[in-house]
Design a protein around this motif. Sequence first.
Motif, PDB file in Angstrom:
ATOM      1  N   TYR A  18       0.704  -1.100   0.053  1.00  0.00           N
ATOM      2  CA  TYR A  18      -0.029   0.235  -0.043  1.00  0.00           C
ATOM      3  C   TYR A  18       0.970   1.426   0.005  1.00  0.00           C
ATOM      4  O   TYR A  18       0.232   2.332  -0.101  1.00  0.00           O
ATOM      5  N   CYS A  19       2.045   0.987   0.133  1.00  0.00           N
ATOM      6  CA  CYS A  19       2.770   2.214   0.254  1.00  0.00           C
ATOM      7  C   CYS A  19       4.043   2.193  -0.923  1.00  0.00           C
ATOM      8  O   CYS A  19       4.209   0.942  -1.818  1.00  0.00           O
ATOM      9  N   TYR A  20       4.463   3.423  -1.560  1.00  0.00           N
ATOM     10  CA  TYR A  20       5.372   3.511  -2.745  1.00  0.00           C
ATOM     11  C   TYR A  20       6.455   2.909  -2.083  1.00  0.00           C
ATOM     12  O   TYR A  20       6.970   2.833  -0.930  1.00  0.00           O
ATOM     13  N   LYS A  21       7.178   2.222  -3.194  1.00  0.00           N
ATOM     14  CA  LYS A  21       8.588   1.388  -2.768  1.00  0.00           C
ATOM     15  C   LYS A  21       9.727   2.228  -2.122  1.00  0.00           C
ATOM     16  O   LYS A  21       9.949   3.140  -2.514  1.00  0.00           O
ATOM     17  N   GLY A  22       9.971   1.719  -1.008  1.00  0.00           N
ATOM     18  CA  GLY A  22      11.162   1.918  -0.273  1.00  0.00           C
ATOM     19  C   GLY A  22      10.626   3.264   0.745  1.00  0.00           C
ATOM     20  O   GLY A  22      11.598   3.942   1.345  1.00  0.00           O
ATOM     21  N   THR A  23       9.299   3.436   0.896  1.00  0.00           N
ATOM     22  CA  THR A  23       8.850   4.615   1.712  1.00  0.00           C
ATOM     23  C   THR A  23       7.665   3.841   2.612  1.00  0.00           C
ATOM     24  O   THR A  23       7.314   2.952   2.340  1.00  0.00           O
ATOM     25  N   ASP A  24       7.142   4.655   3.416  1.00  0.00           N
ATOM     26  CA  ASP A  24       6.201   4.356   4.153  1.00  0.00           C
ATOM     27  C   ASP A  24       4.791   5.417   4.085  1.00  0.00           C
ATOM     28  O   ASP A  24       3.946   5.504   4.702  1.00  0.00           O
ATOM     29  N   ILE A  27       0.229   4.962  -1.294  1.00  0.00           N
ATOM     30  CA  ILE A  27       0.221   5.415  -2.399  1.00  0.00           C
ATOM     31  C   ILE A  27      -1.267   6.281  -2.600  1.00  0.00           C
ATOM     32  O   ILE A  27      -2.373   5.767  -2.027  1.00  0.00           O
ATOM     33  N   ASN A  28      -1.165   7.263  -3.383  1.00  0.00           N
ATOM     34  CA  ASN A  28      -2.233   8.077  -3.343  1.00  0.00           C
ATOM     35  C   ASN A  28      -2.818   8.681  -4.633  1.00  0.00           C
ATOM     36  O   ASN A  28      -1.947   8.519  -5.508  1.00  0.00           O
ATOM     37  N   LYS A  29      -3.844   9.115  -4.948  1.00  0.00           N
ATOM     38  CA  LYS A  29      -4.417   9.640  -6.350  1.00  0.00           C
ATOM     39  C   LYS A  29      -3.607  10.567  -6.752  1.00  0.00           C
ATOM     40  O   LYS A  29      -3.514  10.771  -8.001  1.00  0.00           O
ATOM     41  N   GLU A  30      -2.989  11.597  -5.985  1.00  0.00           N
ATOM     42  CA  GLU A  30      -2.322  12.482  -6.591  1.00  0.00           C
ATOM     43  C   GLU A  30      -0.740  12.131  -6.885  1.00  0.00           C
ATOM     44  O   GLU A  30       0.045  13.084  -7.279  1.00  0.00           O
ATOM     45  N   ASN A  31      -0.304  10.963  -6.513  1.00  0.00           N
ATOM     46  CA  ASN A  31       0.861  10.475  -6.556  1.00  0.00           C
ATOM     47  C   ASN A  31       1.837  11.290  -5.888  1.00  0.00           C
ATOM     48  O   ASN A  31       3.074  11.698  -6.337  1.00  0.00           O
ATOM     49  N   ILE A  32       1.787  11.647  -4.796  1.00  0.00           N
ATOM     50  CA  ILE A  32       2.350  12.765  -3.806  1.00  0.00           C
ATOM     51  C   ILE A  32       3.188  11.775  -3.028  1.00  0.00           C
ATOM     52  O   ILE A  32       2.805  10.811  -2.229  1.00  0.00           O
ATOM     53  N   ARG A  33       4.561  11.909  -2.958  1.00  0.00           N
ATOM     54  CA  ARG A  33       5.443  10.929  -2.621  1.00  0.00           C
ATOM     55  C   ARG A  33       6.434  11.620  -1.415  1.00  0.00           C
ATOM     56  O   ARG A  33       7.020  11.002  -0.581  1.00  0.00           O
TER      57      ARG A  33
END
Length: 76
Positions: A18-24, A27-33
């Motif tokens: 449920y998270c972007y790879k390598g982060t906590d 994943i969100n609709k706006e692709n804000i990392r």
Amino acid sequence: MGSGFSTYDPLENRQSIYCYKGTDILINKENIRDAKALAEYEADITMIRQYELENEQTVKGKFGITHLIRINCKKQ
């Protein structure tokens, strides 16, 4: 509780799907990392939606803090 050896413990280092790879960061609709940018975006959107509920009456009801607490704390 962890083993204290999280670098070597695969159970503690498993990447969430449920998270972007390598982060906590979820994943969100706006692709804000960026965590700070995502928190600011979420706060802004929440404020806008609260305003809409209170002033535009798209959904009937009084959506003050007491009402929102009752919605979110309602027993299933």
